[in-house]
Design a protein around this motif. Structure first.
Motif, PDB file in Angstrom:
ATOM      1  N   GLY A 181       0.799  -1.450   0.347  1.00 14.95           N
ATOM      2  CA  GLY A 181       0.014   0.437   0.419  1.00 14.95           C
ATOM      3  C   GLY A 181       1.098   1.068   0.324  1.00 14.95           C
ATOM      4  N   CYS A 195       2.929   0.547   6.198  1.00 13.91           N
ATOM      5  CA  CYS A 195       1.689   0.806   5.899  1.00 13.91           C
ATOM      6  C   CYS A 195       0.400   2.195   6.109  1.00 13.91           C
ATOM      7  CB  CYS A 195       1.566  -0.489   5.482  1.00 13.91           C
ATOM      8  SG  CYS A 195       0.238  -0.341   4.307  1.00 13.91           S
ATOM      9  N   LEU A 196       0.182   2.742   5.833  1.00 15.63           N
ATOM     10  CA  LEU A 196      -1.092   4.044   6.173  1.00 15.63           C
ATOM     11  C   LEU A 196      -2.412   3.127   5.326  1.00 15.63           C
ATOM     12  CD1 LEU A 196       0.548   6.906   4.769  1.00 15.63           C
ATOM     13  CD2 LEU A 196       0.676   5.473   7.095  1.00 15.63           C
ATOM     14  N   PRO A 197      -3.093   2.924   6.598  1.00 19.26           N
ATOM     15  CA  PRO A 197      -4.581   2.381   6.159  1.00 19.26           C
ATOM     16  C   PRO A 197      -5.210   2.999   5.222  1.00 19.26           C
ATOM     17  CG  PRO A 197      -4.750   2.988   8.807  1.00 19.26           C
ATOM     18  CD  PRO A 197      -3.284   3.379   7.956  1.00 19.26           C
ATOM     19  N   TRP A 198      -5.322   4.584   5.177  1.00 17.49           N
ATOM     20  CA  TRP A 198      -5.926   5.802   4.436  1.00 17.49           C
ATOM     21  C   TRP A 198      -5.544   6.581   3.969  1.00 17.49           C
ATOM     22  CZ3 TRP A 198      -7.808  11.078   6.003  1.00 17.49           C
ATOM     23  CH2 TRP A 198      -7.546  11.076   7.428  1.00 17.49           C
ATOM     24  N   VAL A 199      -5.022   7.870   3.197  1.00 15.93           N
ATOM     25  CA  VAL A 199      -4.992   8.825   2.758  1.00 15.93           C
ATOM     26  C   VAL A 199      -5.939   9.928   2.449  1.00 15.93           C
ATOM     27  CG1 VAL A 199      -3.023  10.349   1.765  1.00 15.93           C
ATOM     28  CG2 VAL A 199      -2.283   7.694   2.717  1.00 15.93           C
ATOM     29  N   ARG A 231      -7.967   2.589  -4.701  1.00 23.15           N
ATOM     30  CA  ARG A 231      -7.247   1.350  -3.268  1.00 23.15           C
ATOM     31  C   ARG A 231      -6.501   1.286  -4.159  1.00 23.15           C
ATOM     32  NH1 ARG A 231     -12.626  -1.978  -3.280  1.00 23.15           N
ATOM     33  NH2 ARG A 231     -14.506  -0.179  -2.405  1.00 23.15           N
ATOM     34  N   ARG A 233      -3.522  -2.138  -3.575  1.00 20.21           N
ATOM     35  CA  ARG A 233      -2.930  -3.079  -2.982  1.00 20.21           C
ATOM     36  C   ARG A 233      -1.393  -3.927  -3.029  1.00 20.21           C
ATOM     37  NH1 ARG A 233      -8.199  -6.486  -2.714  1.00 20.21           N
ATOM     38  NH2 ARG A 233      -7.358  -7.091  -0.801  1.00 20.21           N
ATOM     39  N   THR A 242      -4.218   0.611   1.426  1.00 25.61           N
ATOM     40  CA  THR A 242      -4.120   2.132   1.243  1.00 25.61           C
ATOM     41  C   THR A 242      -5.319   1.873   0.821  1.00 25.61           C
ATOM     42  OG1 THR A 242      -1.946   2.098   1.876  1.00 25.61           O
ATOM     43  CG2 THR A 242      -3.139   3.519   1.947  1.00 25.61           C
ATOM     44  N   ASP A 415      -5.790   4.289  13.761  1.00 25.58           N
ATOM     45  CA  ASP A 415      -5.716   3.093  12.851  1.00 25.58           C
ATOM     46  C   ASP A 415      -5.676   1.567  13.321  1.00 25.58           C
ATOM     47  OD1 ASP A 415      -5.116   5.096  11.733  1.00 25.58           O
ATOM     48  OD2 ASP A 415      -3.322   5.128  11.401  1.00 25.58           O
TER      49      ASP A 415
END
Length: 427
Positions: A181, A195-199, A231, A233, A242, A415
């Motif tokens: 991600g 690794c960032l789950p969201w940005v 997304r 992956r 992410t 997170d």
């Protein structure tokens, strides 16, 4: 599309298709998405080093730069990938059709080697999905007003995927790559990167411009404008990856972590322009030279109107330096001036939200680099990015120092809770 079926766009990069085993693995993933009920459109890049191989072939016969014929040659790589993927899917019992940029009606501007997508017709893509087929579309290419192949330049396949997702009103655009991600720093040089789950899209665009290689700036800018959820992956794993999306979260901005990531860029050169006659403002001429070659300037500084000598400094991509070198030398020589290119530099950036409103972050950046014995020359600040120029051989050291100083190896409390997509949360 005249259908209520969920449309999903998946994009597979060159490393994700490098071997036949990886092609088959991607085909199985596509088949699984279709089995779950999605109408799937797939965008593919050229496999492995195919584009580089074609560029070398062109250079061997004397190709000097972007042209109609070079675009004709480079388009072969994506066409090969699309046909191969369609064959692999058919072998799995999944009906599929491969479509070139021309066949998918991806229309572009007339700039060979760096064209922009102007519109997408997409009738054949929609027809294929309506028949229950997977539409496998070549990334990186379209057709210009003359009907010729035009390639989209760096990151072009990502942009193709997002543009198609917008045109088809897809639920999401999944970008498959060789990492899990988007990370808080490049995991290839910094194992502690997280690794960032969201940005958020704006932050992701800044990260991409400042050196993050996972997504290209144009792709994210288009996604933000069109409201496409992206997304990122890993093509080789089931990691959640992410999500690039405005988070559906009511927390005030001040309670979030302001700094999200540290990026670095060694594809950069520092340019210094000077002219002895301070009355001559060469800045418009310099920017015209850069614009003519599509070279983007960053960290721009210049002398004031009352100084005896005109001076201007900025950074551009190292890969664009040759394209502008001669024009800048000719320009400055005509006014008794000169230009100097310094390639022994790297750009390191802290990226986040509200950074200019928090001057302590700039102070921490400078202090942490000084404590590590890393000299800085230029600095640029904005609400979303703090960038500094360092010696090229200290770039990785600077990333490590800043990642540690801003404690980016530690996740935010929020997170720990898996993030679902905005569309899923509001369904």
């Amino acid at each position: 599309m005249k259908t209520t079926v969920d449309v999903l766009v998946q994009k597979y990069g060159g490393t994700s298709l490098q071997t036949l085993d990886r092609v088959r693995h991607a085909a199985l993933r596509i088949a699984e998405a279709r089995r779950r009920g999605s109408a799937v459109t797939v965008v593919v890049s050229a496999r492995g080093s195919r584009t580089d191989d074609l560029l070398r072939l062109a250079a061997d016969v004397g190709a000097a730069g972007p042209s109609r014929e070079l675009d004709q040659l480079l388009a072969v790589g994506e066409s090969e990938s699309a046909a191969l993927m369609a064959l692999a899917l058919t072998g799995l019992g999944v009906p599929a059709v491969s479509l070139t940029g021309h066949q998918a009606e991806i229309h572009t501007t007339d700039r060979h080697g760096d064209a922009l997508i102007s519109r997408i017709g997409g009738a054949r893509v929609e027809a294929a999905l309506g028949r229950g087929e997977v539409a496998v579309v070549t990334g990186f290419q379209g057709i210009d007003r003359a009907g010729d192949v035009a390639t989209l330049g760096r990151g072009g396949s990502d942009t193709t995927a997002v543009a198609l997702a917008a045109r088809l009103r897809a639920s999401a655009c999944e970008i498959y790559t060789d990492v899990d991600g988007v990370f808080s720093a490049d995991p290839r040089i910094l194992p502690a990167a997280r690794c960032l789950p969201w940005v958020e899209p704006g932050v992701m665009a800044e990260m991409a411009f400042a050196g993050a290689r996972v997504l290209h700036t144009r792709c994210i800018e288009l996604a933000a404008m069109e409201g496409v959820e992206v997304r990122v992956r890993n093509a080789s794993s089931q990691a959640p990856g992410t999500i690039v999306v405005d988070r559906p979260d009511d927390r005030p901005l001040e309670t979030r972590r302001a700094v999200v990531a540290v990026t670095h860029d060694t594809d950069v050169v520092r340019v210094l322009v000077h002219c002895r006659d301070g009355r001559r403002d060469m800045a418009p001429d310099v920017f015209e030279v850069l614009a003519a070659q599509g070279a983007v300037a960053d960290l721009v500084a210049r002398s004031g109107p009352y100084e005896s000598e005109f001076r201007m400094g900025f950074t551009i991509r190292r890969s664009q330096a040759e394209a502008v070198r001669t024009a800048l030398h000719d320009l400055t020589a005509s006014f008794d001036g000169g230009v100097h290119f310094d390639e022994n530099v790297g750009k390191v950036s802290v990226v986040g939200m509200g950074l200019l409103s928090r001057p302590e972050h700039t102070a921490r950046l400078m202090a942490s680099l000084a404590a590590a014995g890393i000299s800085t020359s230029w600095i640029s600040t904005s609400q979303m990015r703090l960038s500094v120029i360092v010696s090229r051989d200290r770039t990785v050291d600077a990333v490590e120092a800043l990642h540690r100083a801003f404690r980016l190896d530690r996740p935010e409390p929020a997170d720990a809770t898996p993030l679902t997509s905005r569309r899923s949360a509001t369904a």
